[in-house]
Design a protein around this motif. Structure first.
Motif, PDB file in Angstrom:
ATOM      1  N   ASP A 251       0.804  -1.218   0.000  1.00  0.00           N
ATOM      2  CA  ASP A 251       0.000   0.000   0.000  1.00  0.00           C
ATOM      3  C   ASP A 251       0.838   1.270   0.000  1.00  0.00           C
ATOM      4  O   ASP A 251       0.326   2.347  -0.295  1.00  0.00           O
ATOM      5  CB  ASP A 251      -0.930   0.022   1.217  1.00  0.00           C
ATOM      6  CG  ASP A 251      -1.966  -1.097   1.165  1.00  0.00           C
ATOM      7  OD1 ASP A 251      -2.357  -1.498   0.044  1.00  0.00           O
ATOM      8  OD2 ASP A 251      -2.368  -1.575   2.250  1.00  0.00           O
ATOM      9  N   GLN A 252       2.117   1.150   0.354  1.00  0.00           N
ATOM     10  CA  GLN A 252       2.981   2.325   0.400  1.00  0.00           C
ATOM     11  C   GLN A 252       4.348   1.991  -0.208  1.00  0.00           C
ATOM     12  O   GLN A 252       4.542   0.889  -0.739  1.00  0.00           O
ATOM     13  CB  GLN A 252       3.135   2.815   1.846  1.00  0.00           C
ATOM     14  CG  GLN A 252       1.825   3.302   2.460  1.00  0.00           C
ATOM     15  CD  GLN A 252       2.000   3.766   3.893  1.00  0.00           C
ATOM     16  OE1 GLN A 252       3.070   4.201   4.302  1.00  0.00           O
ATOM     17  NE2 GLN A 252       0.927   3.675   4.678  1.00  0.00           N
ATOM     18  N   GLU A 253       5.273   2.931  -0.129  1.00  0.00           N
ATOM     19  CA  GLU A 253       6.575   2.778  -0.769  1.00  0.00           C
ATOM     20  C   GLU A 253       7.317   1.552  -0.254  1.00  0.00           C
ATOM     21  O   GLU A 253       7.277   1.243   0.933  1.00  0.00           O
ATOM     22  CB  GLU A 253       7.442   4.021  -0.530  1.00  0.00           C
ATOM     23  CG  GLU A 253       6.929   5.288  -1.187  1.00  0.00           C
ATOM     24  CD  GLU A 253       5.916   6.033  -0.339  1.00  0.00           C
ATOM     25  OE1 GLU A 253       5.488   5.463   0.706  1.00  0.00           O
ATOM     26  OE2 GLU A 253       5.545   7.160  -0.696  1.00  0.00           O
ATOM     27  N   LEU A 254       8.028   0.876  -1.172  1.00  0.00           N
ATOM     28  CA  LEU A 254       8.879  -0.232  -0.774  1.00  0.00           C
ATOM     29  C   LEU A 254      10.199   0.311  -0.231  1.00  0.00           C
ATOM     30  O   LEU A 254      10.677   1.363  -0.666  1.00  0.00           O
ATOM     31  CB  LEU A 254       9.135  -1.173  -1.949  1.00  0.00           C
ATOM     32  CG  LEU A 254       8.079  -2.270  -2.188  1.00  0.00           C
ATOM     33  CD1 LEU A 254       6.727  -1.672  -2.555  1.00  0.00           C
ATOM     34  CD2 LEU A 254       8.538  -3.243  -3.272  1.00  0.00           C
TER      35      LEU A 254
ATOM     36  N   THR B  94      10.021  -8.573   0.043  1.00  0.00           N
ATOM     37  CA  THR B  94       9.996  -7.117  -0.107  1.00  0.00           C
ATOM     38  C   THR B  94       9.416  -6.515   1.162  1.00  0.00           C
ATOM     39  O   THR B  94       8.505  -7.082   1.766  1.00  0.00           O
ATOM     40  CB  THR B  94       9.150  -6.682  -1.312  1.00  0.00           C
ATOM     41  OG1 THR B  94       7.814  -7.226  -1.183  1.00  0.00           O
ATOM     42  CG2 THR B  94       9.763  -7.167  -2.618  1.00  0.00           C
ATOM     43  N   SER B  95       9.945  -5.372   1.575  1.00  0.00           N
ATOM     44  CA  SER B  95       9.440  -4.685   2.765  1.00  0.00           C
ATOM     45  C   SER B  95       8.941  -3.310   2.377  1.00  0.00           C
ATOM     46  O   SER B  95       9.312  -2.770   1.334  1.00  0.00           O
ATOM     47  CB  SER B  95      10.553  -4.569   3.819  1.00  0.00           C
ATOM     48  OG  SER B  95      11.668  -3.881   3.300  1.00  0.00           O
ATOM     49  N   SER B  96       8.105  -2.741   3.243  1.00  0.00           N
ATOM     50  CA  SER B  96       7.436  -1.497   2.877  1.00  0.00           C
ATOM     51  C   SER B  96       7.150  -0.645   4.096  1.00  0.00           C
ATOM     52  O   SER B  96       7.119  -1.127   5.242  1.00  0.00           O
ATOM     53  CB  SER B  96       6.125  -1.822   2.146  1.00  0.00           C
ATOM     54  OG  SER B  96       5.334  -0.665   1.954  1.00  0.00           O
TER      55      SER B  96
ATOM     56  N   PHE C 233       5.856  -6.976   5.349  1.00  0.00           N
ATOM     57  CA  PHE C 233       6.779  -7.487   4.348  1.00  0.00           C
ATOM     58  C   PHE C 233       6.122  -8.689   3.683  1.00  0.00           C
ATOM     59  O   PHE C 233       5.259  -9.345   4.273  1.00  0.00           O
ATOM     60  CB  PHE C 233       8.152  -7.836   4.952  1.00  0.00           C
ATOM     61  CG  PHE C 233       8.170  -9.025   5.874  1.00  0.00           C
ATOM     62  CD1 PHE C 233       8.503 -10.291   5.403  1.00  0.00           C
ATOM     63  CD2 PHE C 233       7.894  -8.881   7.222  1.00  0.00           C
ATOM     64  CE1 PHE C 233       8.550 -11.385   6.256  1.00  0.00           C
ATOM     65  CE2 PHE C 233       7.938  -9.958   8.091  1.00  0.00           C
ATOM     66  CZ  PHE C 233       8.263 -11.219   7.610  1.00  0.00           C
ATOM     67  N   ARG C 234       6.510  -8.927   2.439  1.00  0.00           N
ATOM     68  CA  ARG C 234       5.860  -9.964   1.636  1.00  0.00           C
ATOM     69  C   ARG C 234       6.880 -10.967   1.131  1.00  0.00           C
ATOM     70  O   ARG C 234       7.989 -10.596   0.738  1.00  0.00           O
ATOM     71  CB  ARG C 234       5.115  -9.335   0.449  1.00  0.00           C
ATOM     72  CG  ARG C 234       3.909  -8.512   0.896  1.00  0.00           C
ATOM     73  CD  ARG C 234       3.177  -7.852  -0.275  1.00  0.00           C
ATOM     74  NE  ARG C 234       1.984  -7.166   0.204  1.00  0.00           N
ATOM     75  CZ  ARG C 234       0.740  -7.425  -0.188  1.00  0.00           C
ATOM     76  NH1 ARG C 234       0.525  -8.354  -1.123  1.00  0.00           N
ATOM     77  NH2 ARG C 234      -0.291  -6.781   0.308  1.00  0.00           N
TER      78      ARG C 234
ATOM     79  N   THR D  42      11.760  -1.583   7.569  1.00  0.00           N
ATOM     80  CA  THR D  42      12.854  -0.945   6.839  1.00  0.00           C
ATOM     81  C   THR D  42      13.651  -1.934   5.996  1.00  0.00           C
ATOM     82  O   THR D  42      14.292  -1.541   5.022  1.00  0.00           O
ATOM     83  CB  THR D  42      13.800  -0.243   7.812  1.00  0.00           C
ATOM     84  OG1 THR D  42      14.220  -1.184   8.812  1.00  0.00           O
ATOM     85  CG2 THR D  42      13.092   0.920   8.491  1.00  0.00           C
ATOM     86  N   SER D  43      13.642  -3.218   6.364  1.00  0.00           N
ATOM     87  CA  SER D  43      14.334  -4.224   5.564  1.00  0.00           C
ATOM     88  C   SER D  43      13.913  -5.615   6.016  1.00  0.00           C
ATOM     89  O   SER D  43      13.463  -5.813   7.151  1.00  0.00           O
ATOM     90  CB  SER D  43      15.854  -4.083   5.674  1.00  0.00           C
ATOM     91  OG  SER D  43      16.271  -4.211   7.011  1.00  0.00           O
ATOM     92  N   ALA D  44      14.060  -6.573   5.108  1.00  0.00           N
ATOM     93  CA  ALA D  44      13.839  -7.990   5.407  1.00  0.00           C
ATOM     94  C   ALA D  44      14.847  -8.774   4.588  1.00  0.00           C
ATOM     95  O   ALA D  44      15.051  -8.497   3.410  1.00  0.00           O
ATOM     96  CB  ALA D  44      12.413  -8.416   5.074  1.00  0.00           C
ATOM     97  N   ALA D  45      15.511  -9.743   5.216  1.00  0.00           N
ATOM     98  CA  ALA D  45      16.585 -10.463   4.543  1.00  0.00           C
ATOM     99  C   ALA D  45      16.532 -11.942   4.879  1.00  0.00           C
ATOM    100  O   ALA D  45      16.186 -12.333   6.009  1.00  0.00           O
ATOM    101  CB  ALA D  45      17.941  -9.888   4.952  1.00  0.00           C
TER     102      ALA D  45
END
Length: 413
Positions: free
Chosen positions: A259-262, A276-278, A283-284, A307-310
């Protein structure tokens, strides 16, 4: 978990005591958040300033900022202590991401707001190659697993694939002047920084890409190679991620749903999967192992921007958020996290070591802390003594000044 939380409180109180003894008064601004109840209106004001400056730095072309050089501190861990072992110096603006190549000979790659990406010799700190093909800030840099190819994403709305033409035998340590390495970048004055600039007469300049990937309508904040290197994924502020075919440069899938910026994207080291995080607090997980479909799972485990997902190499996902938590998830059961790390400051773009699964967590208060995959704290990288403005850019690894802090024991960030 109780012991871990208690240790965090003890560390925070110790740091405050050290500040008072040195004559510095702790503040409760964006860089040193209050441990009590922060003022909500002040927090909104600071976040607004931070968002505005991040937009300016990531989207706008290079601005001349004088002769001061940004510093990347390469640190190694020894037990609970950390020590600087190498400086990488030469960018003229903030460093957004740091990466290391795979293979027998490893190189350090940096992406900067000065519109360039650089490749460095890990042994000497010498800049071996400078890529100048982007027209905006370079926000992301990743190396191909087997080919001498580099992927960069930029504020100019494009991602570039370019060839690393570094010679097999770069400059050796004996061929460059030996300089003492101070304990911190803050110990250098302006003239010393100029003398330690990583540029040299053998630096290779690459001004054009092998191929340019288009299709986004806003900033590309992150990009990564899919397993096998035949495809890649980009994450953008236009709220989409694109999956590209490397050979044809065509978009295979446009991934929508956020719904918002990645804020970040990361691929699995061996399977065709990506996360991907947003800023939409989720995160998806995207699964491309079946070419006829691309399944997606949405995870709402945070209460603020992710802010991040790894991925880790043992099939786990680590996510960091502005809600001051880092969570570890098992791909076999993503309903609840298997570990949670509570921090005293919002979390920026984290990194996970591929060899020992150590998590490096950069915070808004200029600290970088190290944890293992179970959430046990291992150490802390020394922070810079320089002051950071209230409008410090978010979602980037920083060390207190305008450079990046790198180091995960055996690897870097």
């Amino acid at each position: 978990m109780h012991n871990s939380q208690l240790q965090e409180k003890v560390d925070t109180l110790t740091e405050r005591l050290e500040s008072l003894q040195s004559g510095k008064t702790p503040t409760s601004d964006a860089t040193t958040p209050s441990m009590d109840q922060p003022d909500s209106s002040s927090k909104l004001s600071v976040k607004s300033k931070a968002s505005n400056q991040l937009t300016q730095l990531i989207m706008k072309p290079k601005q001349k900022t004088g002769t001061n050089k940004k510093v990347i501190n390469f640190k190694g861990t020894g037990g609970s202590g950390c020590q600087i072992v190498r400086h990488f110096r030469g960018h003229s603006d903030g460093v957004w991401e740091v990466s290391v190549s795979k293979g027998d000979v490893s190189y350090l790659g940096t992406a900067s707001a000065d519109r360039t990406a650089r490749l460095w010799c890990l042994e000497t700190g010498v800049c071996l190659l400078q890529y100048q093909g982007h027209k905006g800030s370079v926000n992301s840099i990743r190396f191909h697993a087997t080919e001498p190819l580099v992927l960069t994403g930029s504020g100019d709305h494009t991602a570039h694939i370019w060839k690393s033409t570094i010679p097999l035998n770069p400059v050796q340590p004996s061929e460059i002047p030996q300089k003492s390495c101070p304990s911190s970048g803050d110990d250098l004055d302006g003239s010393d920084k100029d003398d330690l600039d990583g540029d040299n007469e053998n630096t290779i300049f690459v001004k054009s890409a092998q191929c340019q990937l288009e299709g986004h309508t806003s900033v590309i904040i992150s990009a990564d190679w899919m397993a096998g290197g035949e495809q890649l994924i980009t994450a953008s502020w236009d709220r989409t991620a694109n999956l590209y075919d490397v050979e044809t440069t065509a978009i295979v899938h446009t991934l929508t749903g956020h719904d918002q910026e990645l804020t970040h994207c990361c691929t699995h080291p061996s399977h065709k999967m990506a996360v991907t995080s947003s800023t939409d607090t989720t995160f998806r997980l995207w699964d491309f192992r079946d070419p006829s479909i691309h399944s997606v799972n949405v995870f709402q485990g945070h209460s603020d921007s992710v802010t991040s997902a790894a991925f880790t190499s043992n099939d786990k996902v680590v996510s960091g958020s502005d809600d001051r938590t880092v969570k570890v998830w098992d791909l076999k059961n993503m309903r609840t996290p298997i570990a949670m790390i509570r921090t005293d400051s919002p979390v920026n773009r984290l990194a996970v070591s591929p060899t020992n699964h150590v998590i490096a967590i950069p915070h808004d208060n200029r600290h970088v802390r190290l944890y293992d995959i179970t959430g046990v704290r291992l150490g802390r990288l020394p922070k810079s003594n320089r002051q950071v403005s209230d409008s410090k850019p978010r979602n980037v690894p920083t060390g207190g000044d305008r450079g990046a802090v790198v180091g995960l024991g055996e690897r870097r960030r």
